[in-house]
Design an enzyme around this catalytic site. Structure first.
Site, PDB file in Angstrom:
ATOM      1  N   HIS A   1      38.090  34.499 -17.524  1.00  0.00           N
ATOM      2  CA  HIS A   1      38.159  35.780 -17.832  1.00  0.00           C
ATOM      3  C   HIS A   1      37.352  36.260 -18.726  1.00  0.00           C
ATOM      4  O   HIS A   1      37.091  35.547 -19.726  1.00  0.00           O
ATOM      5  CB  HIS A   1      39.634  36.153 -18.657  1.00  0.00           C
ATOM      6  CG  HIS A   1      39.977  37.470 -18.759  1.00  0.00           C
ATOM      7  ND1 HIS A   1      40.281  38.428 -17.812  1.00  0.00           N
ATOM      8  CD2 HIS A   1      40.037  38.167 -20.095  1.00  0.00           C
ATOM      9  CE1 HIS A   1      40.563  39.633 -18.537  1.00  0.00           C
ATOM     10  NE2 HIS A   1      40.235  39.452 -19.640  1.00  0.00           N
TER      11      HIS A   1
ATOM     12  N   ARG B   1      52.178  40.594  -0.757  1.00  0.00           N
ATOM     13  CA  ARG B   1      51.731  39.648  -1.614  1.00  0.00           C
ATOM     14  C   ARG B   1      52.014  37.962  -1.262  1.00  0.00           C
ATOM     15  O   ARG B   1      51.293  37.130  -0.952  1.00  0.00           O
ATOM     16  CB  ARG B   1      51.754  39.747  -2.884  1.00  0.00           C
ATOM     17  CG  ARG B   1      50.897  39.075  -3.993  1.00  0.00           C
ATOM     18  CD  ARG B   1      51.244  39.631  -5.604  1.00  0.00           C
ATOM     19  NE  ARG B   1      50.906  41.005  -5.625  1.00  0.00           N
ATOM     20  CZ  ARG B   1      49.879  41.793  -5.821  1.00  0.00           C
ATOM     21  NH1 ARG B   1      48.687  40.791  -5.948  1.00  0.00           N
ATOM     22  NH2 ARG B   1      49.912  42.726  -6.284  1.00  0.00           N
TER      23      ARG B   1
HETATM   24  C1  GRF Z   1      33.329  37.223 -13.965  1.00  0.00           C
HETATM   25  O1  GRF Z   1      32.885  38.275 -15.011  1.00  0.00           O
HETATM   26  C2  GRF Z   1      34.749  36.658 -14.225  1.00  0.00           C
HETATM   27  O2  GRF Z   1      34.938  36.308 -15.625  1.00  0.00           O
HETATM   28  C3  GRF Z   1      35.664  37.759 -13.728  1.00  0.00           C
HETATM   29  O3  GRF Z   1      34.766  38.355 -12.570  1.00  0.00           O
HETATM   30  C4  GRF Z   1      33.469  38.023 -12.762  1.00  0.00           C
HETATM   31  C5  GRF Z   1      32.991  37.260 -11.691  1.00  0.00           C
HETATM   32  O4  GRF Z   1      31.680  37.136 -11.441  1.00  0.00           O
HETATM   33  N1  GRF Z   1      36.929  37.372 -13.422  1.00  0.00           N
HETATM   34  P1  GRF Z   1      30.852  36.291 -10.382  1.00  0.00           P
HETATM   35  O5  GRF Z   1      31.433  36.597  -9.040  1.00  0.00           O
HETATM   36  O6  GRF Z   1      31.426  34.582 -10.816  1.00  0.00           O
HETATM   37  O7  GRF Z   1      29.536  36.461 -10.576  1.00  0.00           O
END
Ligand code: GRF
Length: 217
Positions: free
Chosen positions: A111, A67
């Site tokens: 999130h 990582r």
């Molecule tokens: C979203 O729901 C975000 O909150 C989560 O992953 C998803 C990404 O969607 N972390 P996108 O790639 O922006 O369409």
């Protein structure tokens, strides 16, 4: 006007990235996307960035022994592009504490839950199982602990009687598309300061400007 140089880390579809691209497209917006980095090749995010004329890098995590080595490569790419601030937008890798500390208070994430409820994956299933009436999304500063850190913007949506994971996710995603541009606007306008575990907006710990109730497009 010097525009804040933003790097966006992605792994997939990039609908949130698209809202940030659209936001920064206005020539007088005080931020620009300097680089989009994906840990996965061939994803729609990269196409969205390329279409907007934004530089992209693919840095596959599988190419690195661990990582920290992967994070080092991301850090180097961001610095080479003169990035000053990072937005995580559907980036599906956990970043090392070293990386997060190097970008302390200069990295935010979106999130899909009202934190601190429902950290981790499958947040919509978690919300349905818990029987909450309100669900939503959070834009927060990133700390070494997963889905932790000062909250900047939250958007709440109702959970409806016939919701399943899919319909709820779609409603939350629409709210995300309002919340993330708002968060980046507040940052780019220089209105946000982090003090300890609180993000202050215009010097205030609580600000209605960062609370979206059932935002509709
Ligand atoms: C979203 O729901 C975000 O909150 C989560 O992953 C998803 C990404 O969607 N972390 P996108 O790639 O922006 O369409």
């Amino acid at each position: 006007m010097a525009r804040l140089r933003v790097g966006v880390l992605v792994s997939g579809n990039g609908s949130n990235l698209q809202t940030l691209i659209d936001l920064c497209a206005a020539p007088d917006f005080p931020a620009e996307i300097a680089l989009v980095v994906s840990n996965k090749p061939g994803v729609l995010s990269l196409e969205r960035a390329a279409r907007a004329g934004i530089a992209t890098r693919v840095i596959p995590h599988g190419d690195f022994p661990d990582r920290p080595a992967f994070d080092q490569a991301i850090d180097a790419a961001l610095r080479a592009a003169g990035v000053e601030f990072i937005c995580l937008a559907g980036f599906m890798r956990v970043l090392s504490p070293q990386f997060v500390e190097r970008w302390h208070d200069r990295i935010i994430n979106i999130h899909p839950s009202l934190l601190p409820s429902f950290k981790g994956l499958h947040t919509h299933a978690q919300a349905l199982a818990a029987g909450v009436r309100l669900h939503g999304c959070t834009v927060h500063f990133v700390r070494p602990r997963l889905d932790d850190g000062p909250i900047l913007v939250q958007a709440a949506v109702p959970v409806l009687a016939d919701d399943d994971e899919h319909s709820l996710a779609a409603r939350v995603l629409k709210a995300e598309h309002q919340a993330y541009p708002l968060a980046l606007t507040l940052i780019a306008q220089g209105r946000v300061r982090v003090e300890g575990d609180r993000a202050l907006i215009d010097g205030r710990a609580v600000d209605a400007a960062a609370c979206l109730m059932n935002p509709q497009i």
